[in-house]
Design a protein around this motif. Structure first.
Motif, mmCIF file in Angstrom:
data_model
loop_
_atom_site.group_PDB
_atom_site.id
_atom_site.type_symbol
_atom_site.label_atom_id
_atom_site.label_comp_id
_atom_site.label_asym_id
_atom_site.label_seq_id
_atom_site.Cartn_x
_atom_site.Cartn_y
_atom_site.Cartn_z
ATOM 1 N N GLY A 91 6.563 5.769 13.577
ATOM 2 C CA GLY A 91 5.652 6.142 12.494
ATOM 3 C C GLY A 91 5.168 7.581 12.646
ATOM 4 N N LEU A 92 4.811 7.945 13.879
ATOM 5 C CA LEU A 92 4.315 9.311 14.112
ATOM 6 C C LEU A 92 5.434 10.335 13.955
ATOM 7 C CD1 LEU A 92 1.942 8.740 17.163
ATOM 8 C CD2 LEU A 92 1.291 9.296 14.810
ATOM 9 N N MET A 93 6.633 9.985 14.426
ATOM 10 C CA MET A 93 7.747 10.936 14.311
ATOM 11 C C MET A 93 8.109 11.176 12.849
ATOM 12 S SD MET A 93 10.305 9.753 17.388
ATOM 13 C CE MET A 93 11.445 11.145 17.401
ATOM 14 N N LEU A 130 -0.643 3.481 6.450
ATOM 15 C CA LEU A 130 0.227 4.633 6.242
ATOM 16 C C LEU A 130 1.123 4.838 7.459
ATOM 17 C CD1 LEU A 130 0.862 6.882 4.295
ATOM 18 C CD2 LEU A 130 -0.939 8.235 5.325
ATOM 19 N N LEU A 131 0.561 4.584 8.637
ATOM 20 C CA LEU A 131 1.339 4.736 9.875
ATOM 21 C C LEU A 131 2.177 3.484 10.162
ATOM 22 C CD1 LEU A 131 1.934 6.327 12.482
ATOM 23 C CD2 LEU A 131 -0.018 5.172 13.516
ATOM 24 N N ALA A 132 1.562 2.319 9.960
ATOM 25 C CA ALA A 132 2.174 1.085 10.468
ATOM 26 C C ALA A 132 3.279 0.541 9.566
ATOM 27 C CB ALA A 132 1.103 0.012 10.645
ATOM 28 N N HIS A 133 3.114 0.691 8.251
ATOM 29 C CA HIS A 133 4.022 0.038 7.321
ATOM 30 C C HIS A 133 5.443 0.552 7.498
ATOM 31 C CE1 HIS A 133 5.062 -2.424 4.002
ATOM 32 N NE2 HIS A 133 5.357 -1.446 3.184
ATOM 33 N N TYR A 134 6.401 -0.318 7.303
ATOM 34 C CA TYR A 134 7.827 -0.012 7.429
ATOM 35 C C TYR A 134 8.264 0.204 8.870
ATOM 36 C CZ TYR A 134 8.426 0.626 2.350
ATOM 37 O OH TYR A 134 8.506 0.441 0.990
ATOM 38 N N MET A 152 -4.535 -3.309 9.743
ATOM 39 C CA MET A 152 -3.318 -2.705 9.190
ATOM 40 C C MET A 152 -3.372 -2.625 7.673
ATOM 41 S SD MET A 152 -0.743 -4.866 11.561
ATOM 42 C CE MET A 152 0.828 -4.069 11.457
ATOM 43 N N SER A 153 -4.348 -3.300 7.074
ATOM 44 C CA SER A 153 -4.480 -3.259 5.619
ATOM 45 C C SER A 153 -5.339 -2.097 5.149
ATOM 46 C CB SER A 153 -5.115 -4.555 5.112
ATOM 47 O OG SER A 153 -4.369 -5.645 5.551
ATOM 48 N N ILE A 154 -5.987 -1.430 6.090
ATOM 49 C CA ILE A 154 -6.754 -0.240 5.714
ATOM 50 C C ILE A 154 -5.750 0.881 5.468
ATOM 51 C CG2 ILE A 154 -8.422 1.455 6.553
ATOM 52 C CD1 ILE A 154 -9.685 -0.875 8.137
ATOM 53 N N LYS A 155 -5.963 1.598 4.359
ATOM 54 C CA LYS A 155 -4.933 2.540 3.908
ATOM 55 C C LYS A 155 -4.411 3.451 5.017
ATOM 56 C CE LYS A 155 -6.762 3.078 -0.740
ATOM 57 N NZ LYS A 155 -6.700 3.941 -1.932
ATOM 58 N N SER A 156 -5.344 4.083 5.743
ATOM 59 C CA SER A 156 -4.899 5.104 6.686
ATOM 60 C C SER A 156 -4.087 4.490 7.825
ATOM 61 C CB SER A 156 -6.092 5.882 7.227
ATOM 62 O OG SER A 156 -7.097 4.980 7.613
ATOM 63 N N LEU A 210 0.842 -1.196 0.000
ATOM 64 C CA LEU A 210 0.000 0.000 0.000
ATOM 65 C C LEU A 210 0.877 1.246 0.000
ATOM 66 C CD1 LEU A 210 -2.791 -1.012 2.530
ATOM 67 C CD2 LEU A 210 -2.693 -1.339 0.075
ATOM 68 N N TYR A 211 0.400 2.276 -0.699
ATOM 69 C CA TYR A 211 1.175 3.512 -0.873
ATOM 70 C C TYR A 211 2.531 3.205 -1.513
ATOM 71 C CZ TYR A 211 -2.201 6.225 1.773
ATOM 72 O OH TYR A 211 -3.348 6.853 2.187
ATOM 73 N N THR A 212 2.484 2.445 -2.601
ATOM 74 C CA THR A 212 3.684 2.242 -3.402
ATOM 75 C C THR A 212 3.313 2.585 -4.837
ATOM 76 O OG1 THR A 212 3.164 -0.029 -4.001
ATOM 77 C CG2 THR A 212 4.389 0.285 -1.962
ATOM 78 N N SER A 213 4.180 2.236 -5.780
ATOM 79 C CA SER A 213 3.849 2.542 -7.170
ATOM 80 C C SER A 213 3.049 1.426 -7.846
ATOM 81 C CB SER A 213 5.116 2.882 -7.960
ATOM 82 O OG SER A 213 6.115 1.918 -7.746
ATOM 83 N N LEU A 214 2.558 0.467 -7.059
ATOM 84 C CA LEU A 214 1.579 -0.485 -7.599
ATOM 85 C C LEU A 214 0.305 0.300 -7.941
ATOM 86 C CD1 LEU A 214 1.162 -3.647 -7.888
ATOM 87 C CD2 LEU A 214 -0.056 -3.516 -5.726
ATOM 88 N N PRO A 215 -0.395 -0.034 -9.061
ATOM 89 C CA PRO A 215 -1.602 0.724 -9.387
ATOM 90 C C PRO A 215 -2.588 0.755 -8.212
ATOM 91 C CG PRO A 215 -1.048 -0.756 -11.190
ATOM 92 C CD PRO A 215 -0.088 -1.048 -10.076
ATOM 93 N N ASP A 216 -3.243 1.896 -8.067
ATOM 94 C CA ASP A 216 -4.171 2.105 -6.942
ATOM 95 C C ASP A 216 -5.161 0.974 -6.757
ATOM 96 O OD1 ASP A 216 -2.953 4.552 -6.771
ATOM 97 O OD2 ASP A 216 -4.834 5.631 -6.407
#
Lengths: 721, 188
Positions: A412-414, A340-344, A333-337, A266-272
């Motif tokens: 993630g927040l920082m 966005l925080l959790a990934h990586y 964690m698969s929900i976009k928002s 999610l939030y990569t260059s894979l098509p939306d």
């Protein structure tokens, strides 16, 4: 063999528990290795010095060893032990062939040993959980086929007309793991220990996470659900709560799981749209997953008082509960928002360990304790020790997860924190790492507690088994099945009962479900026009850069650094404009990564001079105060293998990288020339040793290439989008 | 049996029996709910009016651009920067602030005392890109791409850049030990 026909009606046979005992021991042995290596790399995260300057035990090389040992060695052997024990009894037949059982056992151990002997040397494909190089991949395929023949042969010879739900899950496991492994491991060899995946960039990412996610589904979930369906009712002495629920959640799980892979992208260059599909199928998976949890926990109705006394049930209840938690947390964690925080971040690490330690670990421990008195003429040496194991393990997991949740959410927040004028609150990446470093120590304590509990179990098992004889094989008499399949159901029975009596049809339907879901989730994206828009601005790696890239893969840099700038304001401030799919179009394998212990490197090229990288790899703290990255002194003494480059480029060309015949022909002289230029530059800035033929120069050339084409494209007139 | 109204199926597998309980209503409800949510979520983002990831990003960037447009110095390099910097470089507290940031961000390349190393010497009279406070501020913000000086503009606040300029200007003539040879043009 023990089978002989007594008369036309009854056949005598016994079960092969020797093979179960073998897998039992292997589970314990490899569990110890997996957890010990886990503790070591947790220590290295807390303090970088704990690789003692040895390349073979540096984090980037040990981490794949830890994951492979935990998944394929510990969980794998546990699954085989459980399947071999339960399938024979559920099918009322000895395993199809004792020889195949034996080949399966020793072949699998050989694969594990090969993994342990290659990964520390940096022999890796560079794709998570699919790191093993092609000869080992072929070995895995062969041994898996041996296992499949043995298993389906046993089904063929069964004396029980219908197959029980545990067997359904085993079938799904065997066929799907085969498909996943083969499709994701299509690599073209350069040499015996080096190969490149045929997929590149975004396609490789999509295939890899279809594999990676479904390895979790079909190696760590479906077989353990099968084990649960056997061992839970056996240990509780209660009937399974709902047969109908088994049917619905089995088929839903098998069909739906396959789709969810892109939630790792999610939030990569894979098509939306492909990303959104991954999100929604993950959320739809909550109920099918919980179906297994409900069926497990409600089976214990009327037996809860025994959970207090019986360690086996304690482990099962906690294991199934962790399963329920993980399968709720994952979809969230698969929900976009949320992603966005959790990934990586370490949140992911918390999540996977809830599953691995809580679900796979505890289910395995419960099974091992339960099996001891069945496989040997003995009883468990100490219930008190088993209870101590349970509580140590449980608190260990809780400490582990709490610390990693806190670390992940904090970092993630920082990383995305902005002040009121739109500037980053923590512009230095290292600030976000030093902030959470104390939590790495807490995680280490949690891991040590879990490991200590495991050692108590080993002691307990040794005391129980030593001196005890193996349980004698009981001879059973059962009528053989009539060859004509009984099609049809009794009044009031579910029509599903028909295919339970026809395992071949059942298997075909499972394969169809998995293949249809795979084709629908992979093919549209792989064939989509907008996946990678060709752009001549993006050029393949030079020979030296390619060699540097292979070093990057060898050292496991991707385990701490991503190469994917996500399309958010904070990321673009920190790293530059969001990554395009073209930027990794020649990346066999892709190196987007899944964790950022260090910053993203997608555009690190040109950001610092060569001298910066030269000093940084020698000791990161020379240029980044408080960095927790280990040192890489061996890159300064080991020589670059220039001789292999022509072969590497020609293999790359055959998988679609547009090298010219001349580039391939001159790969070696070109690489030497580029290395000489870099070394001269370094020498001009005060590096007084001749390093042109050393690995560090190749690595620097690769790091400086990252993002260079993008920068040139946007700098060129009319090039900026 | 805990509930004798439950139907026990006549399956028996190695002693394991199965009940035929109905699917829990809340479970079925949850399943349908997630399917409905999935359809809605997908429709919103990929068919309906929901933003694409690219639109989300542009929207976010536009909002910040608006905020910074209202407050020109927020982005740095406002028309009055020369006057602002003239005051800042004389302010001891700002020089001290700049020194603190220098230690975490610039030291690695320009040396602990500004004598240079990976990057040029900042203590002599020679300047590659000019020695005026506004010129130094611009270099800090935009970087020098082919020389490996990263752009700090996206990372630092304008006043942080100004403090760094103040510290750099304060280094002139300090002549630290081991300073790098002069580069660029001499400016008095």
């Amino acid at each position: 063999m023990a089978e002989k026909q007594v008369n036309s009606q009854l056949e005598q046979f016994s079960y092969d528990d020797g093979i179960v005992r073998k897998f039992f021991f292997a589970t314990v042995l490899w569990g110890a290795v997996a957890f010990l290596v886990g503790v070591i790399i947790a220590l290295q995260m807390a303090n970088w010095k704990f690789n003692f300057g040895l390349q073979w035990i540096t984090f980037g090389r040990l981490r794949p060893l830890h994951t492979n040992a935990a998944i394929f060695a510990f969980a794998g052997n546990a699954v085989f032990a459980g399947i071999y024990y339960s399938s024979q009894r559920l099918l009322k037949a000895r395993m199809f062939s004792d020889l195949l059982s034996c080949i399966h056992f020793w072949g699998w151990q050989l694969i594990i040993v090969s993994a342990a002997l290659t990964l520390p040397f940096g022999i890796t494909v560079g794709k998570e959980y699919a790191e093993l190089e092609w000869p080992i991949d072929i070995g895995i395929t062969v041994i898996w086929v041996v296992f499949a023949v043995n298993f389906f042969g046993t089904i063929f010879r069964r004396r029980e007309r219908h197959i029980y739900v545990a067997i359904w899950f085993y079938i799904a496991t065997i066929v799907t793991v085969a498909i996943l492994h083969i499709v994701n491991s299509i690599n073209l060899p350069v040499s015996i220990w080096k190969s490149y995946p045929i997929y590149a960039g975004v396609q490789d990412a999509l295939v890899q996470w279809w594999y990676g996610h479904n390895a979790v589904a079909f190696f760590l979930t479906t077989p353990f659900l099968g084990l649960m369906y056997y061992f839970m009712p056996k240990a509780a002495g209660k009937p399974v709560y709902s047969y109908r629920l088994s049917i619905v959640h089995f088929w839903a799980l098998v069909f739906l799981y396959i789709w969810a892979g892109p939630h790792h992208l999610l939030y990569t260059s894979l098509p939306d749209w492909a990303q959104t599909l991954g999100s929604v199928f993950s959320v739809v998976l909550i109920a099918p997953s919980w179906g297994g949890m409900i069926n497990g926990l409600l089976t214990l109705r009327g037996a809860w008082h025994r959970v207090r006394e019986e360690p086996v049930l304690k482990f099962f209840v906690a294991g199934v509960t962790f399963y329920g938690m993980s399968t709720f947390e994952g979809p969230m964690m698969s929900i976009k928002s949320v992603n966005l925080l959790a990934h990586y971040t370490d949140w992911i690490i918390a999540h996977v360990h809830g599953g691995a330690l809580g679900w796979n670990g505890f289910m395995t421990f419960g099974m091992l304790y339960w099996l001891v008195p069945k496989l040997w003429k003995t009883k468990l040496y100490s219930t008190a020790l088993a209870n101590a194991h349970f509580w140590l393990g449980l608190f260990g997991i809780v400490l582990y997860m709490l610390s990693m949740w806190a670390a992940g959410i904090t970092q993630g927040l920082m990383l995305r924190g902005l002040d009121p004028t739109g500037h980053l609150l923590y512009p230095d990446f290292v600030e976000t790492v030093t902030k959470i470093a104390p939590l790495f120590w807490i995680r280490l304590i949690g891991g040590l507690m879990f490991f200590t509990g495991f050692l108590l179990m080993i002691y307990n098992l040794i005391k129980s088994i030593s001196g005890a004889e193996a349980a004698e094989a009981v001879v059973h008499s059962e009528p053989r099945l009539s060859p004509a399949p009984a099609i049809g159901v009794k009044p009031g029975e579910s029509p599903h009962r028909i295919i339970e009596g026809l395992p071949a049809i059942f298997t075909v339907l499972t394969v169809v479900a998995v293949l249809v879901a795979s084709a629908m989730s992979l093919l549209p994206a792989l064939l989509s026009e907008d996946l990678v828009e060709a752009n001549p601005a993006f050029k393949p790696y030079s020979a030296l850069e390619l060699q540097g890239r292979d070093l990057y893969v060898r050292e496991g840099c991707y385990l701490c650094h991503s190469q994917m700038i996500r399309p958010t304001h904070a990321e673009t401030l920190r790293y530059g404009p969001a990554s395009l799919s073209q930027e990794s179009m020649y990346d066999h394998p892709f190196q987007w990564g899944s964790k950022r212990t260090g910053p993203d490197l997608a555009r690190v090229g040109g950001k610092y001079p060569d001298l910066w990288h030269f000093r940084h790899m020698m000791d990161p703290r020379e240029v980044v105060a408080n960095s927790i990255m280990p040192t890489y002194p061996w890159l300064y003494s080991q020589k670059t293998d220039f001789g292999v480059l022509q072969k590497k480029l020609s293999v790359m060309k055959s998988i679609g990288v547009p090298y010219t015949a001349e580039e391939i022909e001159k790969a070696e002289p070109n690489a030497r020339e580029q290395a000489k230029r870099i070394a001269e530059g370094l020498s001009a800035s005060g590096v007084n040793v001749d390093i042109a033929d050393k690995e560090i120069v190749a690595l620097i050339s690769y790091l400086q290439k990252l993002g260079r084409d993008y920068r040139n494209m946007t700098a060129a007139p009319g090039g900026a989008k | 049996m805990s509930d004798d109204k439950e139907k026990l199926l006549d399956h028996l597998y190695d002693g394991i029996q199965e009940l035929d309980n109905r699917l829990p209503a809340w479970w079925v409800g949850l399943f349908y709910l997630t399917i409905a949510w999935a359809v809605g979520y997908f429709y919103y983002y990929n068919i309906g009016s929901g933003p694409t990831l690219g639109q989300e990003l542009r929207e976010e960037q536009n909002q910040w651009a608006l905020i910074q447009a209202k407050n020109p110095t927020a982005a740095g390099g406002g028309a009055d920067e020369e006057a602002v910097l003239a005051a800042v470089i004389k302010d001891e507290s700002r020089i001290k602030h700049g020194k603190e940031m220098f230690a975490t961000k610039c030291l690695a390349c320009h040396g602990p005392l500004g004598g240079g190393g990976i990057g040029p010497n900042l203590t002599d009279n020679f300047w590659i890109h000019g020695s005026k406070p506004t010129q130094i501020a611009n270099i800090i913000r935009t970087g020098v791409n082919d020389k490996g000086m990263p752009p700090w503009g996206p990372l630092l606040k304008p006043e942080e850049v100004h403090s760094l300029v103040a510290f750099v200007k304060s280094l002139k003539g300090t002549n630290p030990p081991g300073a790098k040879a002069p580069q660029g043009n001499e400016e008095k």
